[in-house]
Design a protein around this motif. Structure first.
Motif, short mmCIF file in Angstrom:
data_model
loop_
_atom_site.label_atom_id
_atom_site.label_comp_id
_atom_site.label_asym_id
_atom_site.label_seq_id
_atom_site.Cartn_x
_atom_site.Cartn_y
_atom_site.Cartn_z
N LEU A 103 0.74 -1.06 0.14
CA LEU A 103 0.03 -0.03 -0.03
C LEU A 103 0.93 1.34 0.06
O LEU A 103 0.63 2.21 -0.70
N LEU A 104 1.87 1.43 0.98
CA LEU A 104 2.63 2.30 1.00
C LEU A 104 3.95 2.58 0.01
O LEU A 104 4.45 3.66 -0.20
N GLN A 105 4.31 1.29 -0.36
CA GLN A 105 5.41 1.03 -1.25
C GLN A 105 6.64 1.86 -0.84
O GLN A 105 7.03 2.58 -1.67
N LEU A 106 6.95 1.55 0.51
CA LEU A 106 8.21 2.36 0.91
C LEU A 106 9.45 1.81 0.29
O LEU A 106 9.49 0.60 -0.36
N ASP A 107 10.28 2.84 0.27
CA ASP A 107 11.58 2.60 -0.38
C ASP A 107 12.30 1.32 0.36
O ASP A 107 12.06 1.23 1.56
N GLY A 108 12.92 0.39 -0.37
CA GLY A 108 13.58 -0.85 0.15
C GLY A 108 12.67 -1.88 0.16
O GLY A 108 12.70 -2.87 -0.47
N LEU A 109 11.44 -1.73 0.88
CA LEU A 109 10.40 -2.76 0.60
C LEU A 109 9.64 -2.91 -0.55
O LEU A 109 9.52 -4.16 -1.02
N ALA A 110 9.26 -1.89 -1.14
CA ALA A 110 8.81 -2.08 -2.50
C ALA A 110 9.56 -2.79 -3.40
O ALA A 110 9.41 -3.50 -4.54
N ASP A 111 10.77 -2.61 -3.40
CA ASP A 111 12.01 -3.03 -4.42
C ASP A 111 12.68 -4.34 -4.00
O ASP A 111 13.19 -5.14 -4.98
N ALA A 112 12.50 -4.82 -2.82
CA ALA A 112 13.24 -5.84 -2.48
C ALA A 112 12.59 -7.39 -2.63
O ALA A 112 11.17 -7.26 -3.04
N SER A 113 13.15 -8.27 -2.81
CA SER A 113 12.47 -9.45 -2.99
C SER A 113 11.84 -9.96 -1.77
O SER A 113 12.38 -9.64 -0.78
N PRO A 114 10.91 -10.88 -2.10
CA PRO A 114 10.25 -11.34 -1.03
C PRO A 114 11.27 -12.16 0.02
O PRO A 114 11.38 -12.05 1.44
N ASP A 115 12.26 -12.89 -0.56
CA ASP A 115 13.30 -13.63 -0.03
C ASP A 115 14.19 -12.90 0.83
O ASP A 115 14.46 -13.10 2.09
N GLU A 116 14.40 -11.61 0.33
CA GLU A 116 15.44 -10.66 0.88
C GLU A 116 14.70 -9.93 2.28
O GLU A 116 15.35 -10.04 3.34
N ILE A 117 13.51 -9.72 2.27
CA ILE A 117 12.58 -9.20 3.44
C ILE A 117 12.67 -10.28 4.49
O ILE A 117 12.63 -10.08 5.68
N THR A 118 12.13 -11.70 3.96
CA THR A 118 12.11 -12.57 4.99
C THR A 118 13.23 -12.88 5.73
O THR A 118 13.37 -13.50 6.71
N GLN A 119 14.53 -12.94 5.04
CA GLN A 119 15.85 -13.11 5.55
C GLN A 119 15.90 -12.14 6.83
O GLN A 119 16.41 -12.55 7.76
N LEU A 120 15.35 -11.04 6.55
CA LEU A 120 15.66 -10.11 7.74
C LEU A 120 14.57 -10.10 8.67
O LEU A 120 15.01 -10.03 10.02
N VAL A 121 13.33 -10.38 8.65
CA VAL A 121 12.24 -10.51 9.35
C VAL A 121 12.24 -11.95 9.96
O VAL A 121 11.93 -12.13 11.16
N GLY A 122 12.50 -12.98 9.25
CA GLY A 122 12.68 -14.27 9.85
C GLY A 122 12.99 -14.40 11.17
O GLY A 122 12.50 -15.14 12.09
N PRO A 123 14.44 -13.98 11.33
CA PRO A 123 15.10 -14.33 12.80
C PRO A 123 14.34 -13.39 13.90
O PRO A 123 13.97 -13.84 15.14
N LEU A 124 13.47 -12.48 13.50
CA LEU A 124 12.81 -11.76 14.63
C LEU A 124 11.49 -12.68 14.90
O LEU A 124 11.03 -12.70 15.90
#
Length: 185
Positions: free
Chosen positions: A155-176
């Motif tokens: 919805l917001l298409q924030l920088d970084g999140l809008a362009d990153a692959s789902p794998d890149e994001i889940t690699q950061l969020v997964g440990p949390l």
């Protein structure tokens, strides 16, 4: 050439209306989406939309449900893995129905109630599988992290999140998520 029965034609029309409504509610929200615009997008008549769904609210209720992530079970490692995978799939494919519900919940009280009910149900299911007295709190944080990440990307298409692959994001969020599920700091 095989002819389609009237019942099959009705089901096809209803499916087109639901698909159009899901798309338009997701793009424009509840207030800015009209029965006429849904009918036009579905290649149908506004009267048919009303005949099948009776009201805009009923139609919205059918398309704007937050789909469950599927069964969450297993040990804490498996639970964390399933929750991270569910986040990844929401990031990979824009969840139109979920976004319609999220967008509408800010201006439509019934939508907020439906989103809250769906999220609380899933939160409680997950918390029951997690160790520790603060499992409900940690499950709520996982829900907030998930919904916030999905909103920020789609919805917001924030920088970084809008362009990153789902794998890149889940690699950061997964440990949390893993830390929150296990209760270890």
């Amino acid at each position: 050439m095989q002819q389609t029965s009237r019942a099959a034609q009705r089901e096809q029309t209803k499916a087109r209306i639901l698909a159009a409504a899901r798309q338009l509610f997701g793009e424009h929200g509840y207030d800015r989406t009209t029965i006429r615009s849904i009918a036009a997008a579905a290649g149908s008549d506004p009267g048919l939309v009303m005949r099948y769904f009776e009201s805009k609210e009923n139609l919205f209720a059918q398309v704007a449900t937050i789909p469950a992530d599927g069964p969450i079970e297993g040990d804490t490692d498996r639970i964390a893995e399933l929750l991270t995978a569910a986040l990844g799939s929401k990031l990979a494919d824009e969840p139109a129905a979920g976004l319609a519900a999220l967008r509408a919940m800010f201006s439509h009280p019934e939508a907020a109630k439906e989103v809250r009910t769906a999220m609380i149900g899933q939160q409680r299911q997950i918390a029951a599988l997690m160790p520790g007295e603060d499992a409900v709190l940690r499950a709520g944080v996982i829900g907030a992290l998930t919904i916030g990440t999905v909103i920020a990307r789609h919805l917001l298409q924030l920088d970084g999140l809008a362009d990153a692959s789902p794998d890149e994001i889940t690699q950061l969020v997964g440990p949390l998520i893993d830390t929150l599920v296990t209760g270890t700091a």
